[in-house]
Design an enzyme around this catalytic site. Structure first.
Site, PDB file in Angstrom:
ATOM      1  N   PRO A  17     -41.341 -50.587  -2.918  1.00  0.00           N
ATOM      2  CA  PRO A  17     -41.394 -49.353  -2.942  1.00  0.00           C
ATOM      3  C   PRO A  17     -41.585 -48.816  -1.676  1.00  0.00           C
ATOM      4  O   PRO A  17     -42.320 -49.074  -1.027  1.00  0.00           O
ATOM      5  CB  PRO A  17     -42.053 -48.716  -3.585  1.00  0.00           C
ATOM      6  CG  PRO A  17     -43.460 -50.368  -3.581  1.00  0.00           C
ATOM      7  CD  PRO A  17     -42.984 -51.572  -2.988  1.00  0.00           C
ATOM      8  N   MET A  18     -40.085 -47.081  -1.693  1.00  0.00           N
ATOM      9  CA  MET A  18     -40.046 -46.508  -0.932  1.00  0.00           C
ATOM     10  C   MET A  18     -39.941 -45.250  -1.334  1.00  0.00           C
ATOM     11  O   MET A  18     -38.634 -45.559  -1.813  1.00  0.00           O
ATOM     12  CB  MET A  18     -39.102 -47.068   0.114  1.00  0.00           C
ATOM     13  CG  MET A  18     -39.456 -48.548   1.204  1.00  0.00           C
ATOM     14  SD  MET A  18     -38.689 -49.608   1.811  1.00  0.00           S
ATOM     15  CE  MET A  18     -37.881 -50.610   0.746  1.00  0.00           C
ATOM     16  N   GLN A  71     -44.402 -47.665  -9.375  1.00  0.00           N
ATOM     17  CA  GLN A  71     -45.382 -47.275  -8.647  1.00  0.00           C
ATOM     18  C   GLN A  71     -46.104 -45.805  -9.175  1.00  0.00           C
ATOM     19  O   GLN A  71     -45.276 -45.015  -8.887  1.00  0.00           O
ATOM     20  CB  GLN A  71     -44.940 -48.143  -7.620  1.00  0.00           C
ATOM     21  CG  GLN A  71     -46.617 -47.829  -7.271  1.00  0.00           C
ATOM     22  CD  GLN A  71     -46.059 -48.438  -5.157  1.00  0.00           C
ATOM     23  OE1 GLN A  71     -46.061 -47.174  -4.727  1.00  0.00           O
ATOM     24  NE2 GLN A  71     -46.640 -49.014  -4.647  1.00  0.00           N
ATOM     25  N   CYS A 101     -49.733 -45.930   0.644  1.00  0.00           N
ATOM     26  CA  CYS A 101     -49.284 -45.462   1.508  1.00  0.00           C
ATOM     27  C   CYS A 101     -49.855 -44.800   2.084  1.00  0.00           C
ATOM     28  O   CYS A 101     -50.695 -43.953   2.025  1.00  0.00           O
ATOM     29  CB  CYS A 101     -48.379 -44.871   0.203  1.00  0.00           C
ATOM     30  SG  CYS A 101     -47.351 -43.071   1.017  1.00  0.00           S
ATOM     31  N   HIS A 170     -50.476 -55.605   2.211  1.00  0.00           N
ATOM     32  CA  HIS A 170     -49.412 -54.559   3.684  1.00  0.00           C
ATOM     33  C   HIS A 170     -50.858 -54.886   4.585  1.00  0.00           C
ATOM     34  O   HIS A 170     -51.756 -54.754   4.658  1.00  0.00           O
ATOM     35  CB  HIS A 170     -48.907 -53.384   3.531  1.00  0.00           C
ATOM     36  CG  HIS A 170     -48.510 -53.248   5.258  1.00  0.00           C
ATOM     37  ND1 HIS A 170     -47.064 -52.780   4.975  1.00  0.00           N
ATOM     38  CD2 HIS A 170     -48.898 -52.087   5.937  1.00  0.00           C
ATOM     39  CE1 HIS A 170     -46.511 -52.476   6.072  1.00  0.00           C
ATOM     40  NE2 HIS A 170     -47.451 -52.093   7.239  1.00  0.00           N
ATOM     41  N   ASN A 203     -46.519 -58.215   2.706  1.00  0.00           N
ATOM     42  CA  ASN A 203     -45.749 -57.184   3.452  1.00  0.00           C
ATOM     43  C   ASN A 203     -46.109 -56.860   4.422  1.00  0.00           C
ATOM     44  O   ASN A 203     -47.325 -56.543   5.179  1.00  0.00           O
ATOM     45  CB  ASN A 203     -46.129 -56.141   2.062  1.00  0.00           C
ATOM     46  CG  ASN A 203     -44.664 -55.575   2.617  1.00  0.00           C
ATOM     47  OD1 ASN A 203     -45.996 -53.731   2.814  1.00  0.00           O
ATOM     48  ND2 ASN A 203     -43.894 -55.178   2.807  1.00  0.00           N
ATOM     49  N   ASP A 205     -43.773 -56.139   7.751  1.00  0.00           N
ATOM     50  CA  ASP A 205     -42.510 -57.237   9.206  1.00  0.00           C
ATOM     51  C   ASP A 205     -41.954 -58.172   8.936  1.00  0.00           C
ATOM     52  O   ASP A 205     -40.608 -58.451   9.610  1.00  0.00           O
ATOM     53  CB  ASP A 205     -43.815 -57.079  10.326  1.00  0.00           C
ATOM     54  CG  ASP A 205     -44.395 -55.814  11.241  1.00  0.00           C
ATOM     55  OD1 ASP A 205     -43.421 -55.636  10.639  1.00  0.00           O
ATOM     56  OD2 ASP A 205     -45.113 -55.988  11.815  1.00  0.00           O
ATOM     57  N   GLY A 227     -39.641 -54.781   3.160  1.00  0.00           N
ATOM     58  CA  GLY A 227     -40.386 -53.364   2.959  1.00  0.00           C
ATOM     59  C   GLY A 227     -38.245 -52.503   3.645  1.00  0.00           C
ATOM     60  O   GLY A 227     -37.538 -52.079   3.316  1.00  0.00           O
TER      61      GLY A 227
END
Length: 328
Positions: A17-18, A71, A101, A170, A203, A205, A227
Site C-alpha cells: 500500500p502506498m 488499509q 507509515c 518492513h 518488505n 528494498d 513497494g
C-alpha cells in the site's frame, strides 16, 4: 500459503500500500502482471468516519484486483473500529491495519509507525478491530520506533494472540524512514519464532527478481511485498514471478512495449482525474520508472517530461524518446 481462507501460490508477491500510488488502476495493472495481492492507499479512520468524499473514494475496488485489502490507519480505538466497519461494507477480501507509515503527518500524530511508541494501544486497537468485523484482519508495521526499541519479535506474538491473520514487517525502524538498508534479520527472527503460526510477509528494498528470491531463501518468509520498486515499474511482478519459477531473468521487451504500458496508465489517470490531475498523479511513476534510468544525456528530456502540462505535450515528448535516443 493461506491468509484465513484465501489461498495463494507458493512464494506469493504482494503490492505494498502506498499513498498517491496504489490507486485502483495501478492495482489492476500490477495484478495483470502477476501481483498475488494488492492493497489500497492508506485510508484515514478519522476522515472516513467524517465521511470525507476523497477518503471514501479510496474504498472503491473492483473484481479484477481481488484479492484486495483496504488499509486503514489511525490512533483512536473507536475511530478505527468504526472505520473498519465502513470498510467491510465495501467488501474487500481483507482489512489491513497500517502501523508502519513513517511520514511525519501520520507517525508524528501517533498513528502509523508512531504506534511503536505505544505498543499497548497498538494491541488494543488491533484486538477491537478484529472483534468488530467478520473479514480477516492483517497488519503492517516496522521493527520498532528507533534503534534502541526494536520490539517486533515480542510484539508480533501479541498481535497474533489478538487475532490478526497475517503480519507484514518492513525492515526498518520509524526513525530510519527509508534511509540505510532494510534489515531482514529481525523479520527472519519473527518468521522462525516457533510460537508464530500466521503468515509473515517481508518488505523493504526489494527492487529486483534476484533480491526477492534472496529474501525468500534467506528468511523463509511466506510472502514478499514490493513497494517503491513497483512505482513506474508494474512489470516487476512478471519479472519476479518468472525468476522465482525458473531461476532465470525474463528477457527484456522493447523500449516501446514498456513505454506503451506507462502511456496507457497515464490515459486512465486522465480519464479518472481530468487532464491536470491525471498528469500530476502520473509524474511520480514517470520520475521513478527504471525505463528512463541510464539513458545518456536524458536530463533535459526528463525535465520536459515532468513539466508537461497537457496530455498531447506529454505524449509528444514520450513518443520522441525512442527515435531521439536510439531506443527500440
Amino acid at each position: 500459503m493461506k491468509i484465513s481462507n484465501i489461498n495463494f501460490t507458493d512464494q506469493p508477491v504482494f503490492l505494498a500500500p502506498m499513498e498517491d500510488v496504489t490507486d485502483m488502476d495501478f492495482r489492476v495493472l500490477c495484478k495483470e502482471f502477476g501481483a498475488d495481492m494488492v492493497y489500497t492507499e492508506f485510508v484515514s479512520s478519522d476522515a472516513l468516519i467524517r465521511h470525507v468524499n476523497k477518503t471514501k473514494e479510496k474504498l472503491i475496488i473492483c473484481e479484477a484486483e481481488r484479492p484486495v485489502a483496504i488499509q486503514i490507519y489511525g490512533r483512536e480505538v473507536e475511530a478505527m473500529v468504526e472505520a473498519a466497519k465502513i470498510c467491510e461494507e465495501a467488501q474487500p477480501d481483507i482489512i489491513d491495519i497500517n502501523f508502519g507509515c513513517p511520514v511525519k503527518k501520520v507517525a508524528g500524530k501517533g498513528a502509523g509507525s508512531g504506534m511503536m511508541k505505544t505498543p499497548e494501544l497498538m494491541v488494543e486497537i488491533t484486538r477491537e478491530v478484529v472483534k468488530a468485523v467478520n473479514l480477516p484482519v492483517t497488519l503492517k508495521t516496522r521493527l520498532g520506533w528507533d534503534h534502541d526499541s526494536k520490539i517486533i519479535v515480542e510484539l508480533a506474538e501479541q498481535l497474533q494472540d489478538v487475532g490478526i491473520q497475517a503480519l507484514t514487517i518492513h525492515g526498518r525502524t520509524r526513525s530510519q524512514m527509508y534511509r540505510d538498508n532494510a534489515d531482514w534479520s529481525l523479520i527472519a527472527d519473527v518468521k522462525n519464532n516457533q510460537r508464530m503460526h500466521i503468515p509473515i510477509i517481508g518488505n523493504g528494498d526489494v527492487t529486483t527478481p534476484e533480491e526477492c528470491k534472496f529474501r525468500f531463501d534467506q528468511t523463509g518468509v511466506d510472502a514478499v511485498m514490493i513497494g517503491r520498486g513497483a512505482i513506474g515499474n508494474p512489470w516487476i511482478f512478471k519479472e519476479v514471478k518468472h525468476f522465482l519459477k525458473t531461476g532465470e531473468l525474463l528477457p527484456d521487451e522493447s523500449f516501446v512495449w514498456y513505454l506503451n504500458i506507462l502511456k496507457d496508465y497515464i490515459k486512465k489517470n486522465v480519464d479518472h482525474s481530468g487532464e491536470r490531475g491525471g498528469i500530476i498523479h502520473s509524474r511520480r511513476h514517470l520520475a521513478a520508472s527504471n525505463l528512463f534510468k541510464g539513458i545518456p544525456d536524458f536530463k533535459k528530456t526528463r525535465i520536459a517530461m515532468l513539466r508537461a502540462a497537457t496530455l498531447d505535450e506529454l505524449f509528444s515528448i514520450l513518443d520522441s524518446i525512442p527515435g531521439e535516443f536510439g531506443l527500440e
